[in-house]
Design a protein around this motif. Sequence first.
Motif: not given
Length: 97
Positions: A5-11
């Motif tokens: 998920h993009p949020d997980m990738r950012q984290l």
Amino acid sequence: GGDLHPDMRQLMDKYSERPDWLDEAKLAEGQALMVRFLPVAVYWMYYASLVGGFSFPNITKVLLSTGYLCGSAENVKKRLSDTFRMVLSVTVPGGMR
């Protein structure tokens, strides 16, 4: 992986960088100490933390509602195994690289 998920990738991207303040020598010293006392640490994590945690009602509620360590025997074994592998992977010399 690309399927995150993009949020997980950012984290993951944010926290994959080693901070400037990290003292590599102290990290290595801490890893060596953990390896030295790993048998004792595992014993205390199990008996003082894991087993003891089940005696606190608020913790038990969380464990039951999330299924964390409360599912089938296979799920419990997998969760404990995953946790042990994580601890080992960051404890062994060079494991944080």
